[in-house]
Design an enzyme around this catalytic site. Sequence first.
Site, short mmCIF file in Angstrom:
data_model
loop_
_atom_site.label_atom_id
_atom_site.label_comp_id
_atom_site.label_asym_id
_atom_site.label_seq_id
_atom_site.Cartn_x
_atom_site.Cartn_y
_atom_site.Cartn_z
N ARG A 23 0.83 -1.22 0.00
CA ARG A 23 0.00 0.00 0.00
C ARG A 23 0.86 1.27 0.00
NH1 ARG A 23 -5.23 -1.80 3.66
NH2 ARG A 23 -6.40 -2.54 1.86
N LYS A 27 -13.49 -12.09 7.08
CA LYS A 27 -14.54 -11.10 7.40
C LYS A 27 -15.85 -11.64 6.82
CE LYS A 27 -11.59 -7.05 7.12
NZ LYS A 27 -11.20 -6.10 6.06
N GLY A 43 -6.95 -6.40 1.25
CA GLY A 43 -5.62 -6.16 1.82
C GLY A 43 -4.87 -7.47 2.05
N GLY A 46 -13.00 -3.93 0.78
CA GLY A 46 -14.40 -3.53 0.98
C GLY A 46 -14.84 -2.55 -0.09
P1 ADP Z 1 -9.04 -9.50 2.63
O1 ADP Z 1 -8.22 -8.59 3.49
O2 ADP Z 1 -8.30 -10.02 1.45
O3 ADP Z 1 -10.35 -8.88 2.27
P2 ADP Z 1 -10.03 -10.88 4.97
O4 ADP Z 1 -9.56 -9.76 5.80
O5 ADP Z 1 -11.50 -11.12 4.90
O6 ADP Z 1 -9.41 -10.80 3.50
O7 ADP Z 1 -9.43 -12.26 5.50
C1 ADP Z 1 -8.06 -12.54 5.52
C2 ADP Z 1 -7.76 -13.56 6.58
O8 ADP Z 1 -8.60 -14.68 6.44
C3 ADP Z 1 -6.36 -14.09 6.52
O9 ADP Z 1 -5.63 -13.57 7.61
C4 ADP Z 1 -6.53 -15.61 6.62
O10 ADP Z 1 -5.64 -16.21 7.54
C5 ADP Z 1 -7.96 -15.74 7.09
N1 ADP Z 1 -8.58 -17.02 6.74
C6 ADP Z 1 -8.68 -17.58 5.52
N2 ADP Z 1 -9.27 -18.78 5.62
C7 ADP Z 1 -9.54 -19.00 6.91
C8 ADP Z 1 -10.11 -20.07 7.65
N3 ADP Z 1 -10.54 -21.17 7.05
N4 ADP Z 1 -10.23 -19.93 8.99
C9 ADP Z 1 -9.79 -18.81 9.61
N5 ADP Z 1 -9.23 -17.77 8.97
C10 ADP Z 1 -9.10 -17.86 7.65
MG MG Z 2 -8.30 -8.13 5.56
#
Ligand code: ADP
Ligand code: MG
Length: 404
Positions: free
Chosen positions: A37, A202, A360, A384
């Site tokens: 970023r 999330k 992110g 988001g």
């Molecule tokens: P992004 O930032 O790409 O939008 P999120 O913030 O929603 O994604 O989620 C990212 C996190 O999700 C990562 O830290 C990852 O470890 C976690 N994650 C992925 N799969 C699982 C799972 N099965 N159980 C718990 N955490 C998970």
């Molecule tokens: Mg995230």
Amino acid sequence: MALRTIPSLGELAGRRVFVRCDLNVPLEGGAIADDGRVRASLATLEALLGAGAALVIGSHLGRPDGAPDPRYSLAPVAKRLSELLGRPVRFASDAVGESAQNAVSELERGDVVLLENLRFNPGETSKDPAERAAFAARLAALADAVVSDGFGVVHRAQASVTDLEGLLPSAAGLLVEQEVRVLERLTRHAERPYTVVLGGSKVSDKLAVIDSLLPKIDTLVVGGGMVFTFLAALGHKVGSSLLEEDRIPDVLGYLERARELGVTIELPEDIVVAERFAIDAKHEVVSADAMGSSRFGASGLGLDIGPKAAERFARIVRESKTVFWNGPMGVFEFPDFAFGTAAIAQALADTSGFGVVGGGDSAAAVRRLGFHDSDFGHVSTGGGASLEFLEGKALPGLEVLGWA
Ligand code: ADP
Ligand code: MG
């Protein structure tokens, strides 16, 4: 109406420009784990410096509770930014207090000040418009114009994202401009088949977007922590996996709606189940409908999609003409649970279609796995924000810049 861009601000030489960046980098033990970023912000900063401006940079980091919290200080970012810009970056230890005011009063052409985390002030994210406006007015006093380049926050009505832009001459930065161009391509002229891959942790945030995405796409691939609410909705046991039980009725609704619309929702057929949430946890692959009978019993938790699902999902991605991917397929931070995420990343890099990575952690994941931003059609800095854009929602931080 189109976004106002930097040229609309006119002559910038000798003017103080507030730049709202998204420097919300992941920190691990006080060090920046992924500086993507910061790098994504450079083009705009360099363009403004090239035009002779002095820069006052504001950003948030994490979710501090409206009060200073050293864990979320931008100080390490100031250092990294200085290295990347190749010039000194003065760090103000507050956003609108004495430190910021002193730093800004001494600003000369070509100087750069980074303010401390804007969210250390309750006014930044306050739900009370008056409180936000008051904080924005104090930010406005620091500069002559504002460039909004924090794409990751343009879906939020926050003091530095919407109120400030109404108080000073304002324009979109180059990053926001580029993100909007890419997302327009995904919304207005996406080539079919169009696949959206959702994962991450999330869960609630992302479940909410499914409803409005379904009519726009051909296939929804679900992985990551979201999967377990789907599997539970289908009546399967999910042990101690991430689960939003109260959202099961919604998930059943999405499955029904998808059937009506002829959209395929792809769920993993196998899951990597771990004994506990740890880098060295024992684990095994089980069928998605048999998680309850893994050798870890009710305490087992799904931390990645299984190899069969990874291979099938990768094929779907490769065969799509347009792919938007938001959210890792598993806990990629632990090497044993990064396979699914790596498989999707590889497929997205291989596909001849247009592939966009948003989010992110997703962006951090592909870099950590050794991919470069140039391997993909686009790596979005906003998770988001890009999802809400795809849903067709009005984004307040873009509207205030003339976008309609
Ligand atoms: P992004 O930032 O790409 O939008 P999120 O913030 O929603 O994604 O989620 C990212 C996190 O999700 C990562 O830290 C990852 O470890 C976690 N994650 C992925 N799969 C699982 C799972 N099965 N159980 C718990 N955490 C998970
Ligand atoms: Mg995230």
